[in-house]
Scaffold this motif. Structure first.
Motif, PDB file in Angstrom:
ATOM      1  N   SER A 140      61.834  26.406  55.624  1.00  0.00           N
ATOM      2  CA  SER A 140      62.853  25.718  54.822  1.00  0.00           C
ATOM      3  C   SER A 140      62.397  24.319  54.448  1.00  0.00           C
ATOM      4  O   SER A 140      62.570  23.879  53.302  1.00  0.00           O
ATOM      5  N   ILE A 141      61.795  23.612  55.411  1.00  0.00           N
ATOM      6  CA  ILE A 141      61.283  22.270  55.140  1.00  0.00           C
ATOM      7  C   ILE A 141      60.181  22.327  54.089  1.00  0.00           C
ATOM      8  O   ILE A 141      60.157  21.525  53.138  1.00  0.00           O
ATOM      9  N   ARG A 142      59.274  23.291  54.229  1.00  0.00           N
ATOM     10  CA  ARG A 142      58.176  23.412  53.269  1.00  0.00           C
ATOM     11  C   ARG A 142      58.690  23.733  51.865  1.00  0.00           C
ATOM     12  O   ARG A 142      58.213  23.181  50.871  1.00  0.00           O
ATOM     13  N   MET A 143      59.668  24.636  51.779  1.00  0.00           N
ATOM     14  CA  MET A 143      60.232  25.011  50.480  1.00  0.00           C
ATOM     15  C   MET A 143      60.930  23.823  49.816  1.00  0.00           C
ATOM     16  O   MET A 143      60.791  23.604  48.605  1.00  0.00           O
ATOM     17  N   LEU A 144      61.655  23.055  50.606  1.00  0.00           N
ATOM     18  CA  LEU A 144      62.371  21.904  50.057  1.00  0.00           C
ATOM     19  C   LEU A 144      61.410  20.785  49.675  1.00  0.00           C
ATOM     20  O   LEU A 144      61.617  20.102  48.667  1.00  0.00           O
ATOM     21  N   GLN A 145      60.355  20.594  50.453  1.00  0.00           N
ATOM     22  CA  GLN A 145      59.344  19.604  50.078  1.00  0.00           C
ATOM     23  C   GLN A 145      58.734  19.951  48.728  1.00  0.00           C
ATOM     24  O   GLN A 145      58.563  19.089  47.862  1.00  0.00           O
ATOM     25  N   TYR A 146      58.402  21.220  48.567  1.00  0.00           N
ATOM     26  CA  TYR A 146      57.845  21.649  47.284  1.00  0.00           C
ATOM     27  C   TYR A 146      58.847  21.445  46.162  1.00  0.00           C
ATOM     28  O   TYR A 146      58.493  20.994  45.064  1.00  0.00           O
ATOM     29  N   SER A 147      60.122  21.762  46.423  1.00  0.00           N
ATOM     30  CA  SER A 147      61.152  21.599  45.400  1.00  0.00           C
ATOM     31  C   SER A 147      61.266  20.150  44.959  1.00  0.00           C
ATOM     32  O   SER A 147      61.413  19.847  43.767  1.00  0.00           O
ATOM     33  N   VAL A 148      61.190  19.234  45.916  1.00  0.00           N
ATOM     34  CA  VAL A 148      61.242  17.804  45.587  1.00  0.00           C
ATOM     35  C   VAL A 148      60.075  17.441  44.688  1.00  0.00           C
ATOM     36  O   VAL A 148      60.246  16.835  43.619  1.00  0.00           O
ATOM     37  N   PHE A 149      58.869  17.817  45.095  1.00  0.00           N
ATOM     38  CA  PHE A 149      57.672  17.423  44.348  1.00  0.00           C
ATOM     39  C   PHE A 149      57.610  18.077  42.970  1.00  0.00           C
ATOM     40  O   PHE A 149      57.310  17.399  41.978  1.00  0.00           O
TER      41      PHE A 149
END
Length: 228
Positions: free
Chosen positions: A134-143
């Motif tokens: 979830s953290i990885r997916m959200l980090q990607y979404s931000v970037f």
């Protein structure tokens, strides 16, 4: 070439944020155009968050999958929505705000993603089975959202930034600026060639997007009591 598990992992962590970013971008253009009196995109079924209505074979399927196979995060584009500026109640204002709606939607979505990331990072136990993904997916979404926003704000035809600039121009200045569009493919080819030579020009241009994305994530985590 990566092994199949790595490829599938890249797709799994990137696909939700990627699709939401490009679909929201185009739907925002359609929504704003409708607000200014042009229902063309709405009538074409593009005022929706359904990816099937916006997909482009190259930008939504081939290019993102190629990036995933070569160990890059998925990046690409959706099919541009049809706009008829003659339908706008106020043409110049319409051109500016319809063009800005796409990048603005990505800035808002990227900020929301950073906020949700901060909540999960500080309020959810790391023992939760989906915590890391979830953290990885959200980090990607931000970037991806901030990168798409900043990229589209580059004032080169036919990017959104160029249309925003053109809404302030008239006469000969507008003609010369729009005529500059013929050089855009050459410029992008030069940027790609420089990248293959190790000179990542576009990375420097988009660096502010990455800096702001990181700043937001760290700031929100700090506001929720996390360790920055």
């Amino acid at each position: 070439m990566n092994d199949l598990n790595t490829i599938l992992f890249n797709i799994a962590q990137s696909l939700p944020g990627f699709l939401l970013a490009i679909v929201t971008h185009e739907a925002a253009h359609a929504w704003m155009a409708n607000k200014f009196g042009d229902p063309t995109a709405k009538n074409a079924g593009r005022l929706t968050l359904n990816p099937a209505a916006h997909y482009d074979p190259w930008g939504t399927i081939f290019f993102p999958l190629l990036a995933a196979v070569t160990n890059f995060a998925m990046i690409g584009w959706a099919r541009p929505v049809p706009i008829e500026v003659r339908n706008f109640k106020k043409i110049r204002s319409g051109i500016f705000w319809v063009s800005f709606a796409g990048p603005l939607s990505n800035l808002l979505l990227g900020t929301l993603s950073a906020l949700v990331l901060a909540v999960i990072a500080t309020k959810v136990s790391p023992d939760w089975g989906y915590y890391r993904i979830s953290i990885r997916m959200l980090q990607y979404s931000v970037f991806i959202n901030f990168i798409l926003a900043f990229f589209n704000l580059i004032p080169l035809p036919p990017l959104d930034g160029s249309k925003m600039v053109s809404s302030f121009l008239k006469g000969q200045a507008l003609y010369k600026y729009e005529n500059f569009a013929r050089y855009t493919p050459v410029i992008f080819l030069m940027v790609m060639a420089l990248s293959f030579m190790g000179i990542h020009t576009l990375s420097y241009v988009l660096m502010p997007a990455q800096v702001i994305a990181n700043y937001l994530m760290f700031t929100f985590v700090g506001l929720f009591g996390g360790i920055v």
